[in-house]
Write a protein that holds these residues in place. Sequence first.
Motif, PDB file in Angstrom:
ATOM      1  N   HIS A   1       0.840  -1.191   0.000  1.00 43.14           N
ATOM      2  CA  HIS A   1       0.000   0.000   0.000  1.00 43.14           C
ATOM      3  C   HIS A   1       0.877   1.243   0.000  1.00 43.14           C
ATOM      4  O   HIS A   1       2.090   1.165   0.211  1.00 43.14           O
ATOM      5  N   ILE A   2       0.260   2.379  -0.261  1.00 45.30           N
ATOM      6  CA  ILE A   2       0.982   3.644  -0.223  1.00 45.30           C
ATOM      7  C   ILE A   2       1.295   3.954   1.235  1.00 45.30           C
ATOM      8  O   ILE A   2       0.412   3.851   2.097  1.00 45.30           O
ATOM      9  N   PRO A   3       2.547   4.310   1.549  1.00 49.60           N
ATOM     10  CA  PRO A   3       2.890   4.618   2.932  1.00 49.60           C
ATOM     11  C   PRO A   3       1.961   5.681   3.522  1.00 49.60           C
ATOM     12  O   PRO A   3       1.665   6.695   2.892  1.00 49.60           O
ATOM     13  N   GLY A   4       1.464   5.406   4.727  1.00 51.08           N
ATOM     14  CA  GLY A   4       0.575   6.336   5.417  1.00 51.08           C
ATOM     15  C   GLY A   4      -0.889   6.148   5.085  1.00 51.08           C
ATOM     16  O   GLY A   4      -1.759   6.775   5.692  1.00 51.08           O
ATOM     17  N   ALA A   5      -1.184   5.275   4.119  1.00 52.42           N
ATOM     18  CA  ALA A   5      -2.585   5.045   3.735  1.00 52.42           C
ATOM     19  C   ALA A   5      -3.319   4.323   4.853  1.00 52.42           C
ATOM     20  O   ALA A   5      -2.739   3.538   5.602  1.00 52.42           O
ATOM     21  N   ILE A   6      -4.617   4.621   4.947  1.00 55.29           N
ATOM     22  CA  ILE A   6      -5.468   3.869   5.863  1.00 55.29           C
ATOM     23  C   ILE A   6      -6.383   2.985   5.033  1.00 55.29           C
ATOM     24  O   ILE A   6      -6.744   3.327   3.907  1.00 55.29           O
ATOM     25  N   LEU A   7      -6.710   1.848   5.593  1.00 59.85           N
ATOM     26  CA  LEU A   7      -7.568   0.900   4.892  1.00 59.85           C
ATOM     27  C   LEU A   7      -9.022   1.137   5.280  1.00 59.85           C
ATOM     28  O   LEU A   7      -9.382   1.072   6.456  1.00 59.85           O
ATOM     29  N   ILE A   8      -9.836   1.451   4.280  1.00 60.33           N
ATOM     30  CA  ILE A   8     -11.291   1.496   4.450  1.00 60.33           C
ATOM     31  C   ILE A   8     -11.862   0.797   3.223  1.00 60.33           C
ATOM     32  O   ILE A   8     -12.048   1.419   2.172  1.00 60.33           O
ATOM     33  N   PRO A   9     -12.100  -0.523   3.340  1.00 61.25           N
ATOM     34  CA  PRO A   9     -12.597  -1.257   2.180  1.00 61.25           C
ATOM     35  C   PRO A   9     -13.882  -0.645   1.613  1.00 61.25           C
ATOM     36  O   PRO A   9     -14.686  -0.057   2.347  1.00 61.25           O
ATOM     37  N   LEU A  10     -14.054  -0.783   0.319  1.00 61.76           N
ATOM     38  CA  LEU A  10     -15.220  -0.219  -0.351  1.00 61.76           C
ATOM     39  C   LEU A  10     -16.521  -0.678   0.302  1.00 61.76           C
ATOM     40  O   LEU A  10     -17.459   0.110   0.424  1.00 61.76           O
ATOM     41  N   GLU A  11     -16.585  -1.924   0.754  1.00 67.21           N
ATOM     42  CA  GLU A  11     -17.800  -2.430   1.393  1.00 67.21           C
ATOM     43  C   GLU A  11     -18.150  -1.598   2.622  1.00 67.21           C
ATOM     44  O   GLU A  11     -19.321  -1.374   2.912  1.00 67.21           O
ATOM     45  N   VAL A  12     -17.137  -1.141   3.341  1.00 63.27           N
ATOM     46  CA  VAL A  12     -17.372  -0.293   4.517  1.00 63.27           C
ATOM     47  C   VAL A  12     -17.947   1.050   4.087  1.00 63.27           C
ATOM     48  O   VAL A  12     -18.922   1.539   4.668  1.00 63.27           O
ATOM     49  N   LEU A  13     -17.366   1.657   3.056  1.00 61.61           N
ATOM     50  CA  LEU A  13     -17.876   2.939   2.558  1.00 61.61           C
ATOM     51  C   LEU A  13     -19.299   2.810   2.027  1.00 61.61           C
ATOM     52  O   LEU A  13     -20.112   3.717   2.205  1.00 61.61           O
ATOM     53  N   ARG A  14     -19.584   1.687   1.388  1.00 58.25           N
ATOM     54  CA  ARG A  14     -20.945   1.474   0.879  1.00 58.25           C
ATOM     55  C   ARG A  14     -21.955   1.427   2.031  1.00 58.25           C
ATOM     56  O   ARG A  14     -23.094   1.857   1.868  1.00 58.25           O
ATOM     57  N   ALA A  15     -21.534   0.879   3.163  1.00 60.39           N
ATOM     58  CA  ALA A  15     -22.427   0.750   4.323  1.00 60.39           C
ATOM     59  C   ALA A  15     -22.606   2.080   5.053  1.00 60.39           C
ATOM     60  O   ALA A  15     -23.612   2.292   5.725  1.00 60.39           O
ATOM     61  N   GLY A  16     -21.640   2.965   4.948  1.00 68.07           N
ATOM     62  CA  GLY A  16     -21.717   4.259   5.613  1.00 68.07           C
ATOM     63  C   GLY A  16     -20.332   4.810   5.890  1.00 68.07           C
ATOM     64  O   GLY A  16     -19.384   4.057   6.089  1.00 68.07           O
ATOM     65  N   ILE A  17     -20.232   6.118   5.911  1.00 61.66           N
ATOM     66  CA  ILE A  17     -18.943   6.773   6.138  1.00 61.66           C
ATOM     67  C   ILE A  17     -18.555   6.620   7.602  1.00 61.66           C
ATOM     68  O   ILE A  17     -19.328   6.993   8.489  1.00 61.66           O
ATOM     69  N   PRO A  18     -17.371   6.079   7.877  1.00 70.18           N
ATOM     70  CA  PRO A  18     -16.932   5.959   9.270  1.00 70.18           C
ATOM     71  C   PRO A  18     -16.847   7.337   9.943  1.00 70.18           C
ATOM     72  O   PRO A  18     -16.415   8.315   9.331  1.00 70.18           O
ATOM     73  N   LEU A  19     -17.276   7.400  11.192  1.00 75.70           N
ATOM     74  CA  LEU A  19     -17.245   8.663  11.939  1.00 75.70           C
ATOM     75  C   LEU A  19     -15.840   9.224  12.035  1.00 75.70           C
ATOM     76  O   LEU A  19     -15.657  10.438  12.112  1.00 75.70           O
ATOM     77  N   SER A  20     -14.837   8.353  12.013  1.00 77.51           N
ATOM     78  CA  SER A  20     -13.446   8.801  12.119  1.00 77.51           C
ATOM     79  C   SER A  20     -13.031   9.689  10.943  1.00 77.51           C
ATOM     80  O   SER A  20     -12.034  10.393  11.033  1.00 77.51           O
ATOM     81  N   LEU A  21     -13.792   9.680   9.861  1.00 70.98           N
ATOM     82  CA  LEU A  21     -13.454  10.517   8.710  1.00 70.98           C
ATOM     83  C   LEU A  21     -14.036  11.924   8.795  1.00 70.98           C
ATOM     84  O   LEU A  21     -13.669  12.791   8.005  1.00 70.98           O
TER      85      LEU A  21
END
Length: 139
Positions: free
Chosen positions: A65-85
């Motif tokens: 992965h790109i250094p510093g990237a965070i993992l948020i799989p597409l399935e998670v985004l489809r279900a709703g935006i994480p509050l941490s964002l």
Amino acid sequence: MYGSINLRQTLIALSVIFLAGIWMANVNSHHYDIKNVTISEADSLIKAGALVIDVRDQDKFNFRHIPGAILIPLEVLRAGIPLSLAAFKSRPIVIYCNEGLSHGPEGTAILQKAGFAKAVNLESGIEGWAKSGMPIQRG
């Protein structure tokens, strides 16, 4: 007579196969009204403090992965935006997938629809990033 029937049947069959091929090529093709960025543009955004989101799965993220990237799989985004964002709503965000063609554009569109106006898709994904010699992190 039999020759003309076989020729006609062959032409019909080839036409059906051709049309089915066109349909299959477009069935998973979506056009999202998003901004795509080049590797150079993404690199500049990242160096300026953009959040980097990998929308692939855990195994692909662990592989590289790109250094510093965070993992948020597409399935998670489809279900709703994480509050941490929420804190990143006004910041630039670089989203990427494997080749920049499907998950990345969809993830970018989801974030933009949720008000993340500065979300962009890395048009070549991690594949293009790696091939261009940009830094990669494993694990």
